[in-house]
Design an enzyme around this catalytic site. Structure first.
Site, mmCIF file in Angstrom:
data_model
loop_
_atom_site.group_PDB
_atom_site.id
_atom_site.type_symbol
_atom_site.label_atom_id
_atom_site.label_comp_id
_atom_site.label_asym_id
_atom_site.label_seq_id
_atom_site.Cartn_x
_atom_site.Cartn_y
_atom_site.Cartn_z
ATOM 1 N N SER A 282 -10.259 -5.665 9.890
ATOM 2 C CA SER A 282 -11.374 -5.164 9.372
ATOM 3 C C SER A 282 -12.420 -6.264 8.829
ATOM 4 O O SER A 282 -11.648 -6.849 7.559
ATOM 5 C CB SER A 282 -11.081 -4.139 8.392
ATOM 6 O OG SER A 282 -12.007 -3.135 8.420
ATOM 7 N N ARG B 122 2.482 0.973 10.428
ATOM 8 C CA ARG B 122 2.038 1.395 9.197
ATOM 9 C C ARG B 122 3.097 1.308 8.087
ATOM 10 O O ARG B 122 3.860 2.270 7.972
ATOM 11 C CB ARG B 122 1.346 2.753 9.046
ATOM 12 C CG ARG B 122 0.477 3.238 7.852
ATOM 13 C CD ARG B 122 0.055 4.490 7.963
ATOM 14 N NE ARG B 122 -0.833 4.795 9.033
ATOM 15 C CZ ARG B 122 -2.142 4.754 9.109
ATOM 16 N NH1 ARG B 122 -2.781 4.150 8.095
ATOM 17 N NH2 ARG B 122 -2.989 4.841 10.240
ATOM 18 N N GLU C 61 -6.388 -0.706 15.337
ATOM 19 C CA GLU C 61 -7.010 -1.586 14.483
ATOM 20 C C GLU C 61 -6.204 -2.776 14.042
ATOM 21 O O GLU C 61 -4.947 -2.632 13.908
ATOM 22 C CB GLU C 61 -7.434 -0.925 12.987
ATOM 23 C CG GLU C 61 -8.089 -1.859 12.076
ATOM 24 C CD GLU C 61 -8.191 -1.433 10.667
ATOM 25 O OE1 GLU C 61 -8.372 -2.208 9.718
ATOM 26 O OE2 GLU C 61 -8.136 -0.038 10.409
ATOM 27 N N ARG D 85 0.886 -6.355 12.696
ATOM 28 C CA ARG D 85 0.332 -5.608 13.768
ATOM 29 C C ARG D 85 0.141 -6.830 15.043
ATOM 30 O O ARG D 85 0.258 -6.288 16.014
ATOM 31 C CB ARG D 85 -0.912 -5.179 13.238
ATOM 32 C CG ARG D 85 -0.784 -3.777 12.542
ATOM 33 C CD ARG D 85 -2.215 -3.077 12.130
ATOM 34 N NE ARG D 85 -1.830 -1.917 11.666
ATOM 35 C CZ ARG D 85 -2.394 -0.772 11.543
ATOM 36 N NH1 ARG D 85 -3.799 -0.907 12.153
ATOM 37 N NH2 ARG D 85 -2.227 0.154 10.948
ATOM 38 N N ARG E 277 0.737 -1.263 -0.040
ATOM 39 C CA ARG E 277 0.020 0.330 -0.064
ATOM 40 C C ARG E 277 0.729 1.217 -0.069
ATOM 41 O O ARG E 277 1.846 1.398 0.736
ATOM 42 C CB ARG E 277 -0.779 0.133 1.005
ATOM 43 C CG ARG E 277 -1.989 -1.181 1.254
ATOM 44 C CD ARG E 277 -2.849 -1.030 2.368
ATOM 45 N NE ARG E 277 -3.760 -2.322 2.294
ATOM 46 C CZ ARG E 277 -4.476 -2.507 3.410
ATOM 47 N NH1 ARG E 277 -4.770 -1.758 4.353
ATOM 48 N NH2 ARG E 277 -5.297 -3.678 3.055
#
Length: 429
Positions: free
Chosen positions: A352, A277, A349, A391, A262
């Site tokens: 999801s 991130r 988070e 994560r 990403r």
């Protein structure tokens, strides 16, 4: 993608649901374009019929030897042919405009999705586990003595720049163990089918799941046109592209462990320290293809599969239902799982899980034959992280940190680590 017929039948409802996402009405523009498109198609069909009739008359005139009438009709056929071609081109242009417009409109939220503007309006549904009470000030993952030099951002920056990391020694092995554990849990206990997919895909695959055309800046494209997947949702969901499944084949529940890429466009200044991130990361993704009638039950099931990973690792977490202003482009409803990170003293988070209804299937023409009979219908698609491996590594390190600088590792990982139970200065002991 949306069904123009449904918009035509109830444009007020369509615009009202978009308004819940904070978007302006689009049905007037859509319906105007739709009317023009249908008129152009009708005109082309009428002209085609006139051309066909004139063509038959040409043959009759020639058989009668009426040269004047033959020449007149032949010229008329030529005119009609050019007219039909122009009308068909116009109808095609309008159809492409309609498709482009529909492709840029997000999915409609389900009625039970809470209204809200952004992540501050998400609604907490439940919590599991109690954050540990530390007798010392807990550190963030990258500052832990137990990690040491085994999490190297300097070498990564030299190789690739910012937002990359090199993992080494014991930290690398814990990361690998986490991915292996997740896969085993999903396959052996949750009944998911393990799949290995490419990480390079064509435009059509990214368009099918909604990354294109609107969010191209969020992903990476190679010089020869392939896209690096932002998640295995892209590959797994596109198994349905152009297919017609037997109803008895559904649901199809799959998982895949892949690298994900990403650009993190728009995230400048956010989470710049550590590996929270990253431009490249690993994830175990879950995807389900099912009938629309079973999609909500599958959504709950998939969310519980993700929660089971966190519970087995004894990581405190909470479940949120995202509000209308925070759900993703293709989602009807989304649950976020946030894991407790003591180093940040907050939940972040880690998964999801979304149900998309038939939105993605319409974009990729994925259908199934109902077992009761009848024409093929669009399938429903769901996707969710089960989990983000990096994560999860962060959460394991931070929640397991000890006052002596070591990290105690979750029991379920011990068999994957050769019986080792702790991390000390980057090494397993």
């Amino acid at each position: 993608m949306h069904d123009i017929r449904a918009i035509r039948e109830n444009p007020e409802h369509f615009d009202a649901q978009l308004a819940r996402r904070g978007l302006s009405p689009v049905s007037p523009e859509l319906l105007k374009l739709d009317a023009e498109r249908r008129a152009a198609i009708h005109a082309a069909e009428t002209a085609q019929a006139a051309q066909n009739a004139a063509s038959k008359q040409v043959g009759a005139a020639k058989a009668k030897g009426d040269d004047a009438e033959f020449e007149r009709l032949r010229a008329l056929v030529g005119e009609k042919k050019a007219e039909v071609s122009a009308m068909q081109d116009r109808a095609g242009e309008l159809d492409a405009q309609m498709r482009d417009l529909l492709l840029g409109i997000p999915n409609l939220p389900l009625d039970d999705v809470p209204d809200g503007a952004d992540e501050d309006d998400n609604v907490e549904q439940s919590r599991w586990g109690t954050p540990r009470d530390f007798s010392f000030d807990p550190l963030e993952h990258y500052a832990l003595p137990a990690v040491g030099a085994a999490m190297d951002f300097e070498i990564a920056a030299k190789l690739s720049g910012a937002r990359f990391v090199v993992l080494k020694d014991g930290v690398a092995r814990v990361h690998r163990a986490l991915a292996q554990f997740m896969l085993d849990l999903h396959v052996d206990q949750h009944g998911l089918s393990e799949t290995i997919t490419p990480v390079l895909v064509r435009d059509e695959a990214m368009l099918g799941t909604g990354q294109l055309p609107k969010f191209s800046e969020d992903s990476y494209q190679t010089t020869n046109g392939w896209w690096l997947i932002p998640t295995a949702e892209v590959t797994l969901t596109n198994f349905a592209g152009g297919e017609i499944f037997e109803g008895s084949e559904l649901p199809r529940r799959m998982c895949a462990h892949t690298n994900c890429f990403r650009s993190e466009a728009g995230s400048a200044g956010k989470d710049t320290a550590g590996m929270l991130r990253q431009h490249q990361f690993e994830k175990v993704e879950m995807v389900t293809l099912c009938t629309p009638e079973t999609a909500l039950d599958e959504h709950e099931r998939m969310t519980k599969c993700a929660e089971a990973v966190l519970e087995a690792l004894e990581l405190p977490y909470r479940r949120l239902v995202l509000c209308t202003g925070d759900i993703g482009f293709g989602a009807q409803k989304t649950y976020d799982l946030e894991v407790w990170l003591p180093g940040q003293n907050t939940y972040r988070e880690i998964s999801s899980v979304s149900t998309c209804g038939t939105f993605q299937a319409r974009r990729m023409n994925g259908r199934y034959k109902p077992e009761a009979g009848g024409k093929p219908e669009f399938i429903a698609t769901l996707n969710g992280s089960g989990l983000a491996v990096g994560r999860c590594l962060i959460a394991v390190l931070e929640n397991g940190q000890q006052e002596d600088g070591s990290v105690t590792l979750p029991k379920v990982l011990h068999p994957y680590l050769g019986g080792k139970t702790r991390l000390v200065d980057g090494k397993l002991v």
